[in-house]
Design a protein around this motif. Sequence first.
Motif, PDB file in Angstrom:
ATOM      1  N   SER A   6     -56.886  67.544  50.604  1.00 38.12           N
ATOM      2  CA  SER A   6     -57.726  66.348  50.515  1.00 38.12           C
ATOM      3  C   SER A   6     -56.983  65.074  50.874  1.00 38.12           C
ATOM      4  CB  SER A   6     -58.302  66.221  49.104  1.00 38.12           C
ATOM      5  OG  SER A   6     -57.267  66.008  48.165  1.00 38.12           O
ATOM      6  N   LEU A   7     -55.677  65.169  51.154  1.00 42.85           N
ATOM      7  CA  LEU A   7     -54.902  63.981  51.510  1.00 42.85           C
ATOM      8  C   LEU A   7     -54.512  63.926  52.979  1.00 42.85           C
ATOM      9  CD1 LEU A   7     -52.378  63.435  48.580  1.00 42.85           C
ATOM     10  CD2 LEU A   7     -54.124  61.866  49.383  1.00 42.85           C
ATOM     11  N   LEU A   8     -54.556  65.048  53.660  1.00 44.03           N
ATOM     12  CA  LEU A   8     -54.045  65.144  55.027  1.00 44.03           C
ATOM     13  C   LEU A   8     -52.677  64.470  55.114  1.00 44.03           C
ATOM     14  CD1 LEU A   8     -57.198  64.545  57.251  1.00 44.03           C
ATOM     15  CD2 LEU A   8     -56.070  66.695  56.737  1.00 44.03           C
ATOM     16  N   SER A   9     -51.797  64.876  54.202  1.00 40.70           N
ATOM     17  CA  SER A   9     -50.506  64.205  54.084  1.00 40.70           C
ATOM     18  C   SER A   9     -49.451  64.712  55.059  1.00 40.70           C
ATOM     19  CB  SER A   9     -49.987  64.361  52.653  1.00 40.70           C
ATOM     20  OG  SER A   9     -49.885  65.730  52.331  1.00 40.70           O
ATOM     21  N   THR A  10     -49.754  65.749  55.828  1.00 48.49           N
ATOM     22  CA  THR A  10     -48.785  66.273  56.784  1.00 48.49           C
ATOM     23  C   THR A  10     -49.513  66.748  58.032  1.00 48.49           C
ATOM     24  OG1 THR A  10     -46.929  67.790  57.043  1.00 48.49           O
ATOM     25  CG2 THR A  10     -48.822  68.610  55.827  1.00 48.49           C
ATOM     26  N   ASN A  11     -48.764  67.026  59.045  1.00 44.17           N
ATOM     27  CA  ASN A  11     -49.328  67.498  60.307  1.00 44.17           C
ATOM     28  C   ASN A  11     -49.901  68.906  60.111  1.00 44.17           C
ATOM     29  OD1 ASN A  11     -49.846  68.402  62.876  1.00 44.17           O
ATOM     30  ND2 ASN A  11     -47.878  67.790  63.723  1.00 44.17           N
ATOM     31  N   PRO A  12     -51.206  69.110  60.301  1.00 46.60           N
ATOM     32  CA  PRO A  12     -51.809  70.422  60.056  1.00 46.60           C
ATOM     33  C   PRO A  12     -51.242  71.545  60.929  1.00 46.60           C
ATOM     34  CG  PRO A  12     -53.504  68.762  60.468  1.00 46.60           C
ATOM     35  CD  PRO A  12     -52.177  68.113  60.694  1.00 46.60           C
ATOM     36  N   THR A  13     -50.674  71.230  62.086  1.00 45.33           N
ATOM     37  CA  THR A  13     -50.122  72.286  62.930  1.00 45.33           C
ATOM     38  C   THR A  13     -48.811  72.835  62.354  1.00 45.33           C
ATOM     39  OG1 THR A  13     -48.952  70.688  64.318  1.00 45.33           O
ATOM     40  CG2 THR A  13     -51.177  71.342  65.008  1.00 45.33           C
ATOM     41  N   GLU A  14     -48.129  72.078  61.504  1.00 47.02           N
ATOM     42  CA  GLU A  14     -46.894  72.538  60.874  1.00 47.02           C
ATOM     43  C   GLU A  14     -47.148  73.340  59.602  1.00 47.02           C
ATOM     44  OE1 GLU A  14     -44.479  69.141  60.104  1.00 47.02           O
ATOM     45  OE2 GLU A  14     -44.423  68.510  62.194  1.00 47.02           O
ATOM     46  N   LEU A  15     -48.303  73.166  58.997  1.00 47.26           N
ATOM     47  CA  LEU A  15     -48.569  73.777  57.698  1.00 47.26           C
ATOM     48  C   LEU A  15     -48.519  75.305  57.693  1.00 47.26           C
ATOM     49  CD1 LEU A  15     -51.323  71.450  56.265  1.00 47.26           C
ATOM     50  CD2 LEU A  15     -48.957  71.657  55.546  1.00 47.26           C
ATOM     51  N   PRO A  16     -49.145  76.004  58.644  1.00 50.16           N
ATOM     52  CA  PRO A  16     -49.098  77.474  58.570  1.00 50.16           C
ATOM     53  C   PRO A  16     -47.674  78.023  58.541  1.00 50.16           C
ATOM     54  CG  PRO A  16     -50.784  76.795  60.118  1.00 50.16           C
ATOM     55  CD  PRO A  16     -50.023  75.552  59.720  1.00 50.16           C
ATOM     56  N   ILE A  17     -46.782  77.470  59.330  1.00 45.92           N
ATOM     57  CA  ILE A  17     -45.390  77.941  59.364  1.00 45.92           C
ATOM     58  C   ILE A  17     -44.723  77.702  58.011  1.00 45.92           C
ATOM     59  CG2 ILE A  17     -43.130  77.548  60.415  1.00 45.92           C
ATOM     60  CD1 ILE A  17     -44.736  76.754  62.997  1.00 45.92           C
ATOM     61  N   LYS A  18     -44.899  76.514  57.460  1.00 48.34           N
ATOM     62  CA  LYS A  18     -44.262  76.174  56.186  1.00 48.34           C
ATOM     63  C   LYS A  18     -44.842  76.988  55.032  1.00 48.34           C
ATOM     64  CE  LYS A  18     -42.933  71.514  57.513  1.00 48.34           C
ATOM     65  NZ  LYS A  18     -43.061  70.087  57.262  1.00 48.34           N
ATOM     66  N   ILE A  19     -46.149  77.180  55.027  1.00 51.21           N
ATOM     67  CA  ILE A  19     -46.789  77.943  53.948  1.00 51.21           C
ATOM     68  C   ILE A  19     -46.348  79.400  53.995  1.00 51.21           C
ATOM     69  CG2 ILE A  19     -48.997  78.833  53.116  1.00 51.21           C
ATOM     70  CD1 ILE A  19     -50.169  76.075  53.862  1.00 51.21           C
ATOM     71  N   ARG A  20     -46.320  79.982  55.181  1.00 55.74           N
ATOM     72  CA  ARG A  20     -45.889  81.384  55.294  1.00 55.74           C
ATOM     73  C   ARG A  20     -44.421  81.546  54.894  1.00 55.74           C
ATOM     74  NH1 ARG A  20     -50.041  84.087  57.263  1.00 55.74           N
ATOM     75  NH2 ARG A  20     -51.513  83.012  58.593  1.00 55.74           N
ATOM     76  N   LYS A  21     -43.573  80.593  55.253  1.00 58.72           N
ATOM     77  CA  LYS A  21     -42.172  80.658  54.842  1.00 58.72           C
ATOM     78  C   LYS A  21     -42.061  80.568  53.324  1.00 58.72           C
ATOM     79  CE  LYS A  21     -37.620  78.576  55.359  1.00 58.72           C
ATOM     80  NZ  LYS A  21     -37.221  79.225  54.155  1.00 58.72           N
ATOM     81  N   PHE A  22     -42.855  79.717  52.721  1.00 57.23           N
ATOM     82  CA  PHE A  22     -42.870  79.574  51.267  1.00 57.23           C
ATOM     83  C   PHE A  22     -43.266  80.892  50.603  1.00 57.23           C
ATOM     84  CE2 PHE A  22     -45.344  78.446  47.421  1.00 57.23           C
ATOM     85  CZ  PHE A  22     -44.316  77.924  46.658  1.00 57.23           C
ATOM     86  N   VAL A  23     -44.302  81.542  51.118  1.00 55.92           N
ATOM     87  CA  VAL A  23     -44.749  82.819  50.552  1.00 55.92           C
ATOM     88  C   VAL A  23     -43.663  83.881  50.714  1.00 55.92           C
ATOM     89  CG1 VAL A  23     -46.461  84.667  50.734  1.00 55.92           C
ATOM     90  CG2 VAL A  23     -47.193  82.277  50.842  1.00 55.92           C
ATOM     91  N   VAL A  24     -43.037  83.954  51.886  1.00 55.83           N
ATOM     92  CA  VAL A  24     -41.940  84.907  52.107  1.00 55.83           C
ATOM     93  C   VAL A  24     -40.807  84.632  51.124  1.00 55.83           C
ATOM     94  CG1 VAL A  24     -40.123  85.600  53.725  1.00 55.83           C
ATOM     95  CG2 VAL A  24     -42.474  85.375  54.524  1.00 55.83           C
ATOM     96  N   ASP A  25     -40.443  83.371  50.928  1.00 57.50           N
ATOM     97  CA  ASP A  25     -39.368  83.019  49.997  1.00 57.50           C
ATOM     98  C   ASP A  25     -39.692  83.457  48.567  1.00 57.50           C
ATOM     99  OD1 ASP A  25     -37.966  81.925  52.093  1.00 57.50           O
ATOM    100  OD2 ASP A  25     -38.450  79.837  51.586  1.00 57.50           O
ATOM    101  N   ILE A  26     -40.945  83.333  48.169  1.00 58.18           N
ATOM    102  CA  ILE A  26     -41.358  83.777  46.836  1.00 58.18           C
ATOM    103  C   ILE A  26     -41.185  85.293  46.713  1.00 58.18           C
ATOM    104  CG2 ILE A  26     -43.328  84.090  45.290  1.00 58.18           C
ATOM    105  CD1 ILE A  26     -44.301  81.331  46.224  1.00 58.18           C
ATOM    106  N   TYR A  27     -41.635  86.028  47.728  1.00 51.94           N
ATOM    107  CA  TYR A  27     -41.507  87.482  47.695  1.00 51.94           C
ATOM    108  C   TYR A  27     -40.038  87.896  47.649  1.00 51.94           C
ATOM    109  CZ  TYR A  27     -46.413  88.639  48.322  1.00 51.94           C
ATOM    110  OH  TYR A  27     -47.746  88.808  48.121  1.00 51.94           O
ATOM    111  N   VAL A  28     -39.187  87.240  48.414  1.00 50.59           N
ATOM    112  CA  VAL A  28     -37.751  87.558  48.421  1.00 50.59           C
ATOM    113  C   VAL A  28     -37.144  87.261  47.048  1.00 50.59           C
ATOM    114  CG1 VAL A  28     -35.514  86.881  49.377  1.00 50.59           C
ATOM    115  CG2 VAL A  28     -37.456  87.290  50.898  1.00 50.59           C
ATOM    116  N   ALA A  29     -37.478  86.105  46.476  1.00 45.84           N
ATOM    117  CA  ALA A  29     -36.937  85.714  45.173  1.00 45.84           C
ATOM    118  C   ALA A  29     -37.350  86.691  44.077  1.00 45.84           C
ATOM    119  CB  ALA A  29     -37.390  84.296  44.822  1.00 45.84           C
TER     120      ALA A  29
END
Length: 85
Positions: A6-29
């Motif tokens: 609801s804020l559009l606080s970042t570039n939407p084209t960068e979000l999928p890469i960052k979100i997927r990396k975050f999910v992978v990091d959670i699984y690794v941790a």
Amino acid sequence: MVLLDSLLSTNPTELPIKIRKFVVDIYVAEGRGEKEEGISSIPLLIPQVPQQGNGSECGFFVLYYIYFFIQTAPHSFCLDGYPYF
């Protein structure tokens, strides 16, 4: 996965890469054995949503999104219909 921004606080084209990396990091941790390829195959939806006018209304927007999701969710839920769940 669904991103409701609801804020559009970042570039939407960068979000999928960052979100997927975050999910992978959670699984690794957590020591889970899922492969990065499996996580990258999970659809990520970024629908257009109402935008808040300032930085203090985010709680209202979260509650609105939860309410809307519950109103439109299926009455019965079966894992067979959601292979990535």
